[in-house]
Enzyme design. Structure first.
Site, short mmCIF file in Angstrom:
data_model
loop_
_atom_site.label_atom_id
_atom_site.label_comp_id
_atom_site.label_asym_id
_atom_site.label_seq_id
_atom_site.Cartn_x
_atom_site.Cartn_y
_atom_site.Cartn_z
N HIS A 1 15.56 12.21 22.60
CA HIS A 1 14.92 10.88 22.66
C HIS A 1 13.51 10.95 23.22
CE1 HIS A 1 18.63 8.05 22.76
NE2 HIS A 1 18.84 9.07 21.95
N ARG B 1 14.12 11.50 18.07
CA ARG B 1 14.12 10.05 17.89
C ARG B 1 12.92 9.49 18.64
NH1 ARG B 1 18.19 5.42 20.37
NH2 ARG B 1 16.61 5.39 22.00
N TYR C 1 13.36 -2.23 23.37
CA TYR C 1 14.47 -1.28 23.43
C TYR C 1 13.98 0.17 23.43
CZ TYR C 1 18.05 1.90 22.15
OH TYR C 1 18.85 3.00 22.14
N ASP D 1 15.64 4.10 16.10
CA ASP D 1 16.77 3.19 16.32
C ASP D 1 16.24 1.75 16.43
OD1 ASP D 1 19.09 1.91 17.04
OD2 ASP D 1 19.56 3.24 18.73
N HIS E 1 18.26 -0.76 16.79
CA HIS E 1 19.19 -1.35 17.77
C HIS E 1 19.55 -2.79 17.45
CE1 HIS E 1 21.17 -1.16 21.79
NE2 HIS E 1 21.17 0.13 21.51
N GLU F 1 18.15 3.64 12.23
CA GLU F 1 19.49 3.36 12.76
C GLU F 1 19.69 1.88 13.06
OE1 GLU F 1 20.24 5.74 16.22
OE2 GLU F 1 21.78 4.37 16.96
N GLU G 1 27.64 3.41 15.80
CA GLU G 1 27.93 3.82 17.17
C GLU G 1 28.88 2.86 17.88
OE1 GLU G 1 23.94 4.01 18.83
OE2 GLU G 1 24.25 2.12 19.87
N ARG H 1 27.81 6.95 12.30
CA ARG H 1 27.61 7.31 13.71
C ARG H 1 28.83 7.11 14.60
NH1 ARG H 1 23.68 8.45 16.47
NH2 ARG H 1 23.49 6.74 17.97
N GLU I 1 23.45 13.37 18.18
CA GLU I 1 22.55 12.84 19.21
C GLU I 1 22.82 13.57 20.53
OE1 GLU I 1 23.21 8.72 20.13
OE2 GLU I 1 21.23 8.48 21.05
N TRP J 1 20.83 -7.28 22.00
CA TRP J 1 20.14 -6.24 22.75
C TRP J 1 20.19 -4.95 21.97
CZ3 TRP J 1 21.89 -1.55 24.94
CH2 TRP J 1 20.86 -0.81 25.58
C1 GCO Z 1 21.79 5.29 20.89
C2 GCO Z 1 22.29 4.02 21.44
C3 GCO Z 1 22.42 3.95 22.92
C4 GCO Z 1 23.16 2.68 23.29
C5 GCO Z 1 24.02 2.94 24.47
C6 GCO Z 1 24.79 1.72 24.89
O1 GCO Z 1 21.47 5.30 19.72
O2 GCO Z 1 21.79 6.26 21.63
O3 GCO Z 1 21.85 2.92 20.76
O4 GCO Z 1 21.24 4.14 23.62
O5 GCO Z 1 22.28 1.65 23.53
O6 GCO Z 1 24.88 3.98 24.17
O7 GCO Z 1 25.75 2.05 25.83
MG MG Z 2 21.73 3.54 18.71
#
Ligand code: GCO
Ligand code: MG
Length: 423
Positions: free
Chosen positions: A143, A168, A180, A231, A233, A257, A283, A304, A360, A423
């Site tokens: 990241h 990322r 984010y 991401d 998000h 993502e 995720e 994911r 990841e 979020w």
């Molecule tokens: C990612 C995720 C995380 C989530 C987190 C929430 O792609 O790694 O979006 O950063 O926000 O796992 O608990």
């Molecule tokens: Mg994510």
């Protein structure tokens, strides 16, 4: 591989009767906060072999703890630990109430622990029980977070210097407080950081203007050899996501993502109509039923779902096999809220999965590493698992006890006028 202190189960005499020896005699939940909260399940057989599972649910940790302690553990005692599939079906079908993040994390924790035990019983790393390695190491992405394009560019450079082949990239957006992915501690970004949720602001228009400029700058500086990921998000509407995907096409992303929430999966048809930027989702998915439509209608490119979120190795293997029919590849979630137990299980799964895409990888803190010992290592942009029987992960319970549970929640996001957003 460095000595990981994982040999505690070796040289134990097996009793004459294999079924008696494999009987589950004890299971307990360990909650600890070495830098962040983790929920760990430890299952022990009559022979003294134990396995570990992760049931961490970020910001809601005590829900799986209660589910495991009150509703799962009483059912495990006396069962044959070798019957992984039957125990999985018992916990999934037998509860009548299926799926959901709490139930499926509890199921996942049991499943991971049973694969760990099985590997230790047979003296084999779990990857060998799954069918063996399809590759020697698994490509991971790190990241790179920054407050603006310049800072994120510096961070991407740092990851490339560390050997990462995939990064990322997230950036703050001018005028958007707490966008984010903007870490406050570069090495160990941890969004669940306060007892009550931190409020962040979200504004789509400036983000849509700014995000493509980040990738323009990154490609200008680093060329096209490094894989870049992003991401969203869950922040955009489908048509906004289509627009972003199209704007990102010249920069050839590995994936975009969670462009929009996946509750209404038809939304992804609209995104697909507008862009060829590859899409990764899942995720927060808990089962094959969350993935099914997105996969079979080819609305995504990477799934994911994780060992932790989607019911353990047993169920994730089923998802991966299903996905392979449509050439959808895996890209397991691996943020810091997935403990080293999940990371170990994920790496065994990744090393096997024929349709593996990427994993990841966010580094855990030194406090976490002092509680959990693992036998995976980072080398040249990839993680490599060792040959330790089972999952190759252990917990130091004395060390864990030094870090009591510390309630922390994830942030929330609001629009400029105060409206709650994703979020
Ligand atoms: C990612 C995720 C995380 C989530 C987190 C929430 O792609 O790694 O979006 O950063 O926000 O796992 O608990
Ligand atoms: Mg994510």
């Amino acid at each position: 591989m460095p000595d990981s202190g994982l040999s505690k189960n070796e040289n134990r005499p097996l009793s004459d009767n294999a079924a008696d020896a494999a009987t589950i005699v004890d299971a307990k939940v360990i909650v600890a906060c070495p830098g962040r909260n983790f929920v760990t399940l430890k299952i022990t057989t009559a022979d003294g072999i134990y396995g570990l599972g992760d049931a961490t649910l970020n910001g809601r940790e005590l829900a799986p703890v209660a589910y495991l302690e009150n509703h799962v553990i009483p059912n495990l005692i006396g069962k044959d630990a070798r019957r992984i599939e039957d125990i999985w079906q018992f916990l999934y079908r037998g509860a009548y109430w299926r799926r959901g993040p709490v139930t499926m994390r509890a199921v996942a924790a049991v499943d991971m622990a049973l694969w760990d035990i099985k590997g230790k019983m047979l003296g084999a790393p779990v990857v060998d029980l799954l069918g063996g390695r399809s590759r020697d190491s698994v490509m991971v992405y790190g990241h790179a977070n920054g407050g603006d394009i310049e800072q994120t560019t510096d961070e991407v450079a740092r990851y490339i210097d560390l050997g990462y082949k995939a990064v990322r990239a997230q950036t703050g957006v001018p005028g958007v407080r707490g966008a984010y992915g903007v870490g406050r501690d570069k090495m160990y970004y941890e969004p669940a950081d306060a007892a009550l949720p931190r409020e962040t602001l979200w504004a789509t228009a400036p983000y849509l203007q700014y995000a493509p400029k980040l990738f323009e700058a990154l490609r200008a500086k680093f060329g096209f050899d490094v894989h870049l990921l992003h991401d969203v998000h869950h922040r955009l509407t489908p048509i906004e996501a289509g627009r972003l995907g199209r704007a990102l096409e010249p920069y050839s992303l590995f994936w975009m993502e969670d462009p929009t929430p996946a509750e209404n999966q038809d939304a992804f048809r609209l995104i697909r109509e507008h862009t060829t930027t590859p899409i990764a989702v899942g995720e927060i998915f808990n089962s094959i039923w969350d993935c099914k439509d997105l996969i079979q209608h080819q609305l995504i490119d990477f799934i994911r779902a994780t060992v932790l979120g989607a019911g353990g190795i047993t169920h994730l293997k089923r998802i991966a096999d299903f996905a392979s029919v449509w050439q959808v590849r895996t890209g397991c979630h691996g943020a810091t809220d997935l403990s080293p137990v999940t990371m170990s299980a994920a790496l065994h799964f990744d090393s096997w999965a024929p349709n593996f895409g990427i994993q990841e990888y966010m580094r855990h803190t030194p406090e976490t590493d002092a509680v959990f010992s693992t036998d995976y290592a980072f080398n040249d942009g990839a993680l490599v698992i060792g040959d330790t029987p089972g999952l190759g992960v252990d917990i130091d319970e004395k060390e864990a006890a030094k870090h009591p549970y510390d309630p922390k929640q994830l942030p929330i996001a609001r629009l400029e006028d105060g409206t709650m957003w994703n979020w």
